[in-house]
Design a protein around this motif. Sequence first.
Motif, PDB file in Angstrom:
ATOM      1  N   LYS A  63       1.141   4.685 -11.796  1.00  0.00           N
ATOM      2  CA  LYS A  63      -0.010   4.980 -10.936  1.00  0.00           C
ATOM      3  C   LYS A  63      -0.593   3.677 -10.381  1.00  0.00           C
ATOM      4  CE  LYS A  63       0.184   9.346 -12.180  1.00  0.00           C
ATOM      5  NZ  LYS A  63       0.652  10.405 -11.247  1.00  0.00           N
ATOM      6  N   SER A  64      -1.235   3.778  -9.214  1.00  0.00           N
ATOM      7  CA  SER A  64      -1.861   2.596  -8.613  1.00  0.00           C
ATOM      8  C   SER A  64      -3.220   2.945  -8.033  1.00  0.00           C
ATOM      9  CB  SER A  64      -0.971   2.012  -7.506  1.00  0.00           C
ATOM     10  OG  SER A  64       0.225   1.473  -8.025  1.00  0.00           O
ATOM     11  N   SER A  65      -4.056   1.944  -7.887  1.00  0.00           N
ATOM     12  CA  SER A  65      -5.380   2.087  -7.289  1.00  0.00           C
ATOM     13  C   SER A  65      -5.861   0.702  -6.873  1.00  0.00           C
ATOM     14  CB  SER A  65      -6.354   2.712  -8.289  1.00  0.00           C
ATOM     15  OG  SER A  65      -7.612   2.958  -7.687  1.00  0.00           O
TER      16      SER A  65
ATOM     17  N   PHE B 255      -1.567  -1.941 -17.779  1.00  0.00           N
ATOM     18  CA  PHE B 255      -1.574  -1.999 -16.307  1.00  0.00           C
ATOM     19  C   PHE B 255      -1.574  -3.461 -15.881  1.00  0.00           C
ATOM     20  CE2 PHE B 255      -5.933  -2.134 -17.663  1.00  0.00           C
ATOM     21  CZ  PHE B 255      -6.547  -3.037 -16.818  1.00  0.00           C
TER      22      PHE B 255
ATOM     23  N   ASN C 215       0.824  -1.222   0.000  1.00  0.00           N
ATOM     24  CA  ASN C 215       0.000   0.000   0.000  1.00  0.00           C
ATOM     25  C   ASN C 215       0.850   1.261   0.000  1.00  0.00           C
ATOM     26  OD1 ASN C 215       1.041  -0.265   2.556  1.00  0.00           O
ATOM     27  ND2 ASN C 215      -0.802   0.431   3.616  1.00  0.00           N
TER      28      ASN C 215
ATOM     29  N   PHE D 290       1.584   3.839  -1.761  1.00  0.00           N
ATOM     30  CA  PHE D 290       1.280   4.733  -2.881  1.00  0.00           C
ATOM     31  C   PHE D 290       0.093   5.618  -2.515  1.00  0.00           C
ATOM     32  CE2 PHE D 290      -1.608   1.193  -3.508  1.00  0.00           C
ATOM     33  CZ  PHE D 290      -2.786   1.787  -3.970  1.00  0.00           C
TER      34      PHE D 290
ATOM     35  N   ASN E 110      -7.540   5.018  -1.410  1.00  0.00           N
ATOM     36  CA  ASN E 110      -6.894   4.630  -2.677  1.00  0.00           C
ATOM     37  C   ASN E 110      -7.790   3.758  -3.544  1.00  0.00           C
ATOM     38  OD1 ASN E 110      -4.448   6.035  -2.361  1.00  0.00           O
ATOM     39  ND2 ASN E 110      -3.530   4.380  -1.165  1.00  0.00           N
TER      40      ASN E 110
ATOM     41  N   THR F 113      -1.843  -1.375 -11.191  1.00  0.00           N
ATOM     42  CA  THR F 113      -0.618  -0.586 -11.332  1.00  0.00           C
ATOM     43  C   THR F 113      -0.385  -0.321 -12.824  1.00  0.00           C
ATOM     44  OG1 THR F 113       0.339  -1.623  -9.368  1.00  0.00           O
ATOM     45  CG2 THR F 113       1.845  -0.426 -10.822  1.00  0.00           C
ATOM     46  N   SER F 114      -0.369   0.955 -13.201  1.00  0.00           N
ATOM     47  CA  SER F 114      -0.282   1.315 -14.612  1.00  0.00           C
ATOM     48  C   SER F 114       1.165   1.401 -15.075  1.00  0.00           C
ATOM     49  CB  SER F 114      -0.985   2.648 -14.864  1.00  0.00           C
ATOM     50  OG  SER F 114      -0.206   3.719 -14.349  1.00  0.00           O
TER      51      SER F 114
ATOM     52  N   LYS G 185      -5.024  -4.779  -6.706  1.00  0.00           N
ATOM     53  CA  LYS G 185      -4.184  -3.600  -6.892  1.00  0.00           C
ATOM     54  C   LYS G 185      -3.886  -3.411  -8.373  1.00  0.00           C
ATOM     55  CE  LYS G 185       0.195  -1.456  -5.486  1.00  0.00           C
ATOM     56  NZ  LYS G 185       1.450  -1.627  -4.696  1.00  0.00           N
TER      57      LYS G 185
ATOM     58  N   SER H  69      -3.181   7.231  -4.700  1.00  0.00           N
ATOM     59  CA  SER H  69      -3.830   7.210  -6.014  1.00  0.00           C
ATOM     60  C   SER H  69      -3.930   8.609  -6.615  1.00  0.00           C
ATOM     61  CB  SER H  69      -5.236   6.622  -5.902  1.00  0.00           C
ATOM     62  OG  SER H  69      -5.195   5.252  -5.603  1.00  0.00           O
TER      63      SER H  69
END
Length: 321
Positions: A174-176, A101, A64, A66, A241, A169-170, A167, A68
Amino acid sequence: MKKQPVAFSNGSIRLIAMIALLSVMLLTMLPQVSGNFFAPMHAQAASSNPVAIENSLPGTPGWNDFSSDLTPDTLSGFGSKISVNHGDSIDFYVTTTAASFTIDIFRTGYYGGVGARLITSLGSFPGVHQAIPAPDKVTGIVSCSNWSKTTTLNIPVGWVTGVYLAKLTSSTGKSSFIFFVVRDDGGHEAIDFQTSVTTYQAYNTWGGTSLYNNNTDLSIFKGAHATKVSFDRPFNPGDSNGAGHYFFYEYKFVYWMESQGYDVTYTTDVDTDTNINPLTNHRAFLSVGHDEYWSAGMRNNVQAAINAGVNVAFFSANAMY
């Protein structure tokens, strides 16, 4: 008036000492229960229930680490179901402005203080930008039901019940998260921990509207707030996030409970409404955090469980509207 110090005679001191010694002797003569007379009659069976065994595995550091991007279509997604029984499947829908991603699946818990464990990786997917739908002009509801599916996750029967996060991750870094719960329908765990996802959704402003806000330009929906909301949309990336209110109100309780080895199953308040995982299969029902939005079905099923002898604990506030 100044109080005088209390003085004890030698006889009084001897009497107090004898009472204290007698108390210690009586306590040592009491029968021991499960190795600890003061231990609760639980729910806790550290090494014998699936959640305790799962938490003996090493966690995954950095899961975690990161924040968003707050732009709603930079990288956001949702699941076709907010909860899923193990052995069933869930579809993921993702929008992103990146070329590609990845999706990694984590289970949250204690895990020696790390807080989550990587369960599986689904691989890399081409990025598709899917438009943010306009709100309904009457209700203000925002629904992404016309988005194209990214992938399907089949939940193995061996996955332990819990709160899971997909999760995203691009390729741009970027992450979300996508939040979902894995259930154990038919299980008889001691405790049922309910996540309050209807409340997450009521406050969710992804797409511009919630039951409290209308952040759109008012060109289509002119009301002060929506009167309906949908689970067919991501959670606001600024809310945990992308995991709704989970980290705000519930995660720390999950982290502590699993650190103690409690025998617990996880559901959502949508499941409390349908009673797909019967509350009477468990000895206790927990409402934790911010459990505001209730249906008649939720209330009726919880009351029926209480009438049947199930214990209920509300570690929450602003509950049951």
